[in-house]
Design an enzyme around this catalytic site. Structure first.
Site, PDB file in Angstrom:
ATOM      1  N   GLU A 113       0.851  -1.197   0.000  1.00 46.25           N
ATOM      2  CA  GLU A 113       0.000   0.000   0.000  1.00 46.25           C
ATOM      3  C   GLU A 113       0.880   1.238   0.000  1.00 46.25           C
ATOM      4  OE1 GLU A 113      -4.024  -1.472   2.252  1.00 46.25           O
ATOM      5  OE2 GLU A 113      -2.383  -0.926   3.550  1.00 46.25           O
ATOM      6  N   HIS A 241      -8.951   9.338   3.844  1.00 43.59           N
ATOM      7  CA  HIS A 241      -8.529   8.296   2.896  1.00 43.59           C
ATOM      8  C   HIS A 241      -8.723   8.848   1.490  1.00 43.59           C
ATOM      9  CE1 HIS A 241      -8.019   4.533   0.823  1.00 43.59           C
ATOM     10  NE2 HIS A 241      -7.694   3.948   1.968  1.00 43.59           N
ATOM     11  N   ARG A 288      -0.561   8.615   2.202  1.00 37.66           N
ATOM     12  CA  ARG A 288      -1.951   9.031   2.138  1.00 37.66           C
ATOM     13  C   ARG A 288      -2.191  10.534   2.222  1.00 37.66           C
ATOM     14  NH1 ARG A 288      -5.250   4.835   5.728  1.00 37.66           N
ATOM     15  NH2 ARG A 288      -4.707   3.281   4.183  1.00 37.66           N
ATOM     16  N   HIS A 349     -11.282   9.250   7.623  1.00 38.00           N
ATOM     17  CA  HIS A 349     -11.037   7.809   7.746  1.00 38.00           C
ATOM     18  C   HIS A 349     -10.487   7.405   9.108  1.00 38.00           C
ATOM     19  CE1 HIS A 349     -10.006   3.814   6.324  1.00 38.00           C
ATOM     20  NE2 HIS A 349      -8.727   4.003   6.569  1.00 38.00           N
ATOM     21  N   ARG A 384      -0.602   8.454   9.549  1.00 40.84           N
ATOM     22  CA  ARG A 384      -0.456   6.999   9.722  1.00 40.84           C
ATOM     23  C   ARG A 384      -0.116   6.307   8.407  1.00 40.84           C
ATOM     24  NH1 ARG A 384      -4.262   2.525   9.338  1.00 40.84           N
ATOM     25  NH2 ARG A 384      -5.795   4.063   8.657  1.00 40.84           N
TER      26      ARG A 384
HETATM   27  P1  FAD Z   1     -13.141  -0.293  16.832  1.00 43.38           P
HETATM   28  O1  FAD Z   1     -12.877  -1.497  16.037  1.00 43.38           O
HETATM   29  O2  FAD Z   1     -13.705   0.860  16.123  1.00 43.38           O
HETATM   30  O3  FAD Z   1     -14.128  -0.669  18.022  1.00 43.38           O
HETATM   31  C1  FAD Z   1     -14.681   0.361  18.827  1.00 43.38           C
HETATM   32  C2  FAD Z   1     -15.611  -0.278  19.847  1.00 43.38           C
HETATM   33  O4  FAD Z   1     -15.885   0.647  20.883  1.00 43.38           O
HETATM   34  C3  FAD Z   1     -16.968  -0.712  19.310  1.00 43.38           C
HETATM   35  O5  FAD Z   1     -17.278  -1.965  19.860  1.00 43.38           O
HETATM   36  C4  FAD Z   1     -17.946   0.324  19.897  1.00 43.38           C
HETATM   37  O6  FAD Z   1     -19.249  -0.170  20.120  1.00 43.38           O
HETATM   38  C5  FAD Z   1     -17.253   0.580  21.214  1.00 43.38           C
HETATM   39  N1  FAD Z   1     -17.627   1.852  21.825  1.00 43.38           N
HETATM   40  C6  FAD Z   1     -17.334   3.108  21.407  1.00 43.38           C
HETATM   41  N2  FAD Z   1     -17.835   3.997  22.272  1.00 43.38           N
HETATM   42  C7  FAD Z   1     -18.460   3.303  23.249  1.00 43.38           C
HETATM   43  C8  FAD Z   1     -19.185   3.658  24.402  1.00 43.38           C
HETATM   44  N3  FAD Z   1     -19.393   4.946  24.758  1.00 43.38           N
HETATM   45  N4  FAD Z   1     -19.703   2.672  25.171  1.00 43.38           N
HETATM   46  C9  FAD Z   1     -19.545   1.376  24.836  1.00 43.38           C
HETATM   47  N5  FAD Z   1     -18.863   0.980  23.747  1.00 43.38           N
HETATM   48  C10 FAD Z   1     -18.326   1.932  22.970  1.00 43.38           C
HETATM   49  N6  FAD Z   1      -6.540  -0.262   9.626  1.00 43.38           N
HETATM   50  C11 FAD Z   1      -5.569  -1.106   9.221  1.00 43.38           C
HETATM   51  O7  FAD Z   1      -4.570  -1.282   9.924  1.00 43.38           O
HETATM   52  N7  FAD Z   1      -5.703  -1.796   8.057  1.00 43.38           N
HETATM   53  C12 FAD Z   1      -6.770  -1.646   7.236  1.00 43.38           C
HETATM   54  O8  FAD Z   1      -6.866  -2.289   6.203  1.00 43.38           O
HETATM   55  C13 FAD Z   1      -7.782  -0.737   7.618  1.00 43.38           C
HETATM   56  N8  FAD Z   1      -8.847  -0.526   6.817  1.00 43.38           N
HETATM   57  C14 FAD Z   1      -9.861   0.256   7.262  1.00 43.38           C
HETATM   58  C15 FAD Z   1     -10.996   0.397   6.488  1.00 43.38           C
HETATM   59  C16 FAD Z   1     -12.076   1.118   6.953  1.00 43.38           C
HETATM   60  C17 FAD Z   1     -13.303   1.268   6.105  1.00 43.38           C
HETATM   61  C18 FAD Z   1     -12.021   1.730   8.236  1.00 43.38           C
HETATM   62  C19 FAD Z   1     -13.175   2.500   8.782  1.00 43.38           C
HETATM   63  C20 FAD Z   1     -10.865   1.631   8.999  1.00 43.38           C
HETATM   64  C21 FAD Z   1      -9.778   0.904   8.514  1.00 43.38           C
HETATM   65  N9  FAD Z   1      -8.621   0.769   9.269  1.00 43.38           N
HETATM   66  C22 FAD Z   1      -7.638  -0.075   8.857  1.00 43.38           C
HETATM   67  C23 FAD Z   1      -8.516   1.363  10.602  1.00 43.38           C
HETATM   68  C24 FAD Z   1      -8.821   0.292  11.649  1.00 43.38           C
HETATM   69  O9  FAD Z   1      -9.856  -0.541  11.176  1.00 43.38           O
HETATM   70  C25 FAD Z   1      -9.240   0.889  12.969  1.00 43.38           C
HETATM   71  O10 FAD Z   1      -8.369   1.902  13.352  1.00 43.38           O
HETATM   72  C26 FAD Z   1      -9.250  -0.192  14.049  1.00 43.38           C
HETATM   73  O11 FAD Z   1     -10.025  -1.277  13.631  1.00 43.38           O
HETATM   74  C27 FAD Z   1      -9.776   0.361  15.348  1.00 43.38           C
HETATM   75  O12 FAD Z   1      -9.939  -0.704  16.235  1.00 43.38           O
HETATM   76  P2  FAD Z   1     -10.367  -0.409  17.726  1.00 43.38           P
HETATM   77  O13 FAD Z   1     -10.385  -1.709  18.431  1.00 43.38           O
HETATM   78  O14 FAD Z   1      -9.533   0.678  18.266  1.00 43.38           O
HETATM   79  O15 FAD Z   1     -11.845   0.196  17.607  1.00 43.38           O
HETATM   80  C1  SIN Z   2      -7.169   0.539   3.033  1.00 41.11           C
HETATM   81  O1  SIN Z   2      -7.416  -0.646   2.849  1.00 41.11           O
HETATM   82  O2  SIN Z   2      -6.883   1.336   2.133  1.00 41.11           O
HETATM   83  C2  SIN Z   2      -7.216   1.044   4.415  1.00 41.11           C
HETATM   84  C3  SIN Z   2      -5.973   0.697   5.089  1.00 41.11           C
HETATM   85  C4  SIN Z   2      -5.816   1.492   6.334  1.00 41.11           C
HETATM   86  O3  SIN Z   2      -6.606   2.376   6.628  1.00 41.11           O
HETATM   87  O4  SIN Z   2      -4.838   1.226   7.018  1.00 41.11           O
END
Ligand code: FAD
Ligand code: SIN
Length: 530
Positions: A113, A241, A288, A349, A384
């Site tokens: 990427e 993004h 990015r 994003h 990032r």
């Molecule tokens: P999340 O997975 O967002 O989980 C948050 C949790 O907190 C949820 O369960 C929610 O219900 C809970 N929550 C929030 N507030 C409260 C509250 N007040 N009370 C109770 N529960 C609450 N990153 C990569 O490294 N590679 C990728 O390919 C990639 N692709 C992506 C594609 C998309 C479309 C998106 C949106 C993001 C992508 N990212 C990628 C970024 C990555 O997915 C996220 O940064 C990461 O998954 C965040 O994980 P997390 O566990 O911190 O939070």
């Molecule tokens: C993507 O698949 O382009 C998202 C990857 C990322 O947010 O890290």
């Protein structure tokens, strides 16, 4: 009702669940999700998870790529830690049953990427996050001493403030005793006492009018820590993004993974011409921040709402095999990506800033840890590197679990905590006020605090936000608490922090580009002057 657990985990994405699985070896765990367990940013991740797997890749190269993308703002010790610990955490994911694609020889099929000098992205087709989320949930459900609470919304973390003490950012030893939690099915607010709490509340997409994040991403953890007087930083570094599918009105916006550019897709203007070489020698595979700003600039110059991504020159069957979900989604909109260009535009994003944590995932508040997107470890710096987020989340969930396990015996429950005080809150809030204020925050942020900023725009945004802040606090004081009202308060706090930190930064660096200070503070040209 009061409940007591050794560990309270707020969030069911990769950070929250992986922490819970490890913490459960040392005590009882409550895991909260404000929606269903799989409604997370994690589920949406497409491209994959970055880790050094085979030569000629090396830790040195992944570290260098991360630091270059971070535009001089990364914490190098953190970068080294995350990248060298990544392979061990990938092993852990494999042990939990997560399946990454392999080639015919059984070796991992690695994607590339933007900003990566090597192929190093482990992936599961183009829906890696879903694969990870589902496997983690399957594992979670097998652990008896983890209690799962879905549709359960954390309103506030509990500190000395709730026992009547005045807490300021200068108060030494602020302590977290758990959280006040709204059960959305009964509308009752319960007290969850914990010895250790982990915030894993994810992203902030709800602050912007267009985002790739699902609706749960309203920055709740960041806002809660801000209100509790904990330390937050780097919120100005909001990542857009470059290539979200252009489909006005769709929320969240469907992502066209950066891995497709790693595979060979090329950005073109609406006239069909390539433009990225004008901005960066790395062309469509530049980091990015640079690609998003270049697209933004092209769209502004031409007055267009989108540019194109072209993958038509690649083998059609291979494209369908690597990116089945993108192929299917585009086809639903009449676009066959093996023959047609894909309309794309930049969309909010990710946020690089957040709750400041040390190398053990400890926040500035005692007994409170943070991991995943809501935290700011120093890995991403000002921008990032793609696919470094999932790996950061799992590495920091691991260190948090280890550190918390070491200290859990030193803590006890604070049983003096009063129940949630809803004295004087008799009015059910008016939904129309909440939804309208939400839209206003999104409009303010997307109009004035987007990819290119200026002092004038930021100041205007702050003035508009102050009005919404006052109105919402007033509503909160008088109304029965609801998830929607709490989320509105939280997005306002997050928007405030983004604007405040953006106004403070008198330079352009990484994701923060301002026309008033187009260079870095040291006078060097920023990554892209447009
Ligand atoms: P999340 O997975 O967002 O989980 C948050 C949790 O907190 C949820 O369960 C929610 O219900 C809970 N929550 C929030 N507030 C409260 C509250 N007040 N009370 C109770 N529960 C609450 N990153 C990569 O490294 N590679 C990728 O390919 C990639 N692709 C992506 C594609 C998309 C479309 C998106 C949106 C993001 C992508 N990212 C990628 C970024 C990555 O997915 C996220 O940064 C990461 O998954 C965040 O994980 P997390 O566990 O911190 O939070
Ligand atoms: C993507 O698949 O382009 C998202 C990857 C990322 O947010 O890290």
């Amino acid at each position: 009702m009061t409940r007591q657990f050794d560990f309270l985990v707020i969030g069911s994405g990769i950070a929250g669940i992986s922490f819970a699985l490890k913490a459960s070896r040392h005590g009882t765990v409550a895991l909260l999700s404000k929606s269903s367990l799989d409604d997370t940013n994690t589920s949406y991740a497409q491209g994959g998870i970055a880790a050094v797997t085979y030569s000629p890749d090396s830790f040195e190269k992944h570290i260098a790529d991360t630091i270059v993308a971070g535009d001089g703002h990364c914490d190098v010790a953190v970068v080294e830690k995350v990248i060298t610990e990544a392979p061990q955490q990938i092993e852990e994911l494999l042990n939990w049953g997560i399946d990454f694609d392999r080639d015919g020889d059984g070796k991992f099929d690695l994607h590339r990427e933007g900003g990566h000098s090597e192929h190093r992205i482990l992936h599961h087709k183009d829906n890696t996050g879903y694969e990870i989320q589902e496997a983690l949930i399957r594992k979670l459900r097998t652990i008896p001493n983890i209690e799962i609470f879905e549709n359960t919304f954390a309103i506030e973390i509990i500190t000395q403030h709730h026992m009547g003490e005045v807490v300021t950012m200068h108060t030494p030893n602020i302590e977290c005793y758990g959280a006040y939690v709204l059960d959305q099915r009964t509308n009752h607010i319960h007290t969850y006492l914990s010895k250790v709490t982990l915030l894993a509340t994810g992203g902030i997409g709800g602050v912007y009018a267009t985002t790739t994040n699902p609706d749960v991403a309203t920055g709740d953890g960041i806002a809660m820590v801000h209100r509790a007087r904990g330390v937050i930083k780097d919120m100005e570094f909001v990542q857009f993004h470059p290539t979200a599918f252009y489909n006005p009105g769709e929320r969240p916006t469907f992502l066209i993974t950066e891995a497709i550019r790693g595979y060979g897709a090329i950005l073109r203007g609406q006239d069909g011409r390539e433009f990225m070489q004008k901005y960066d020698d790395r062309g469509s595979l530049a980091p990015r921040d640079i690609v998003a700003r270049a697209i933004d600039n092209e769209m502004k110059i031409k007055g267009h709402d989108f540019v194109y991504l072209d993958v038509t020159h690649k083998d059609a069957e291979e494209t369908k095999d690597h990116f089945p979900n993108i192929y299917k989604k585009c086809l639903e909109h009449g676009i066959d990506i093996t023959k047609d260009f894909i309309p794309v535009s930049p969309t909010q994003h990710y946020v690089c800033g957040g709750i400041v944590v040390d190398m053990n995932a400890r926040t500035s508040i005692n007994r409170l840890y943070a991991a995943g997107e809501c935290s700011c470890t120093g890995l991403h710096g000002a921008n990032r590197l793609a696919s470094n987020s999932l790996i950061e989340a799992i590495v920091y969930a691991d260190v948090a679990a280890k550190d918390a396990a070491k200290h859990i015996r030193d803590y006890s429950w604070n049983t003096q905590i009063p129940a949630w005080d809803d004295e004087g809150t008799k009015l059910p809030e008016e939904m129309v006020l909440i939804t309208q204020s939400f839209r206003e925050v999104e409009q303010i942020m997307s109009s004035y605090v987007g990819i290119v900023r200026s002092n004038l725009r930021l100041q205007r945004a702050m003035r508009r936000l102050e009005i919404l802040f006052k109105e919402t606090e007033d509503l909160f004081d008088r109304s029965v608490v609801s998830r929607e009202l709490c989320e509105l308060r939280n997005v306002i706090s997050v928007a405030y922090l983004i604007i405040k930190h953006a106004l403070r930064r008198k330079e352009s660096r990484g994701l923060h580009y301002t026309v008033d200070y187009p260079k870095r503070a040291n006078g060097s040209e920023s990554n892209l002057s447009v």
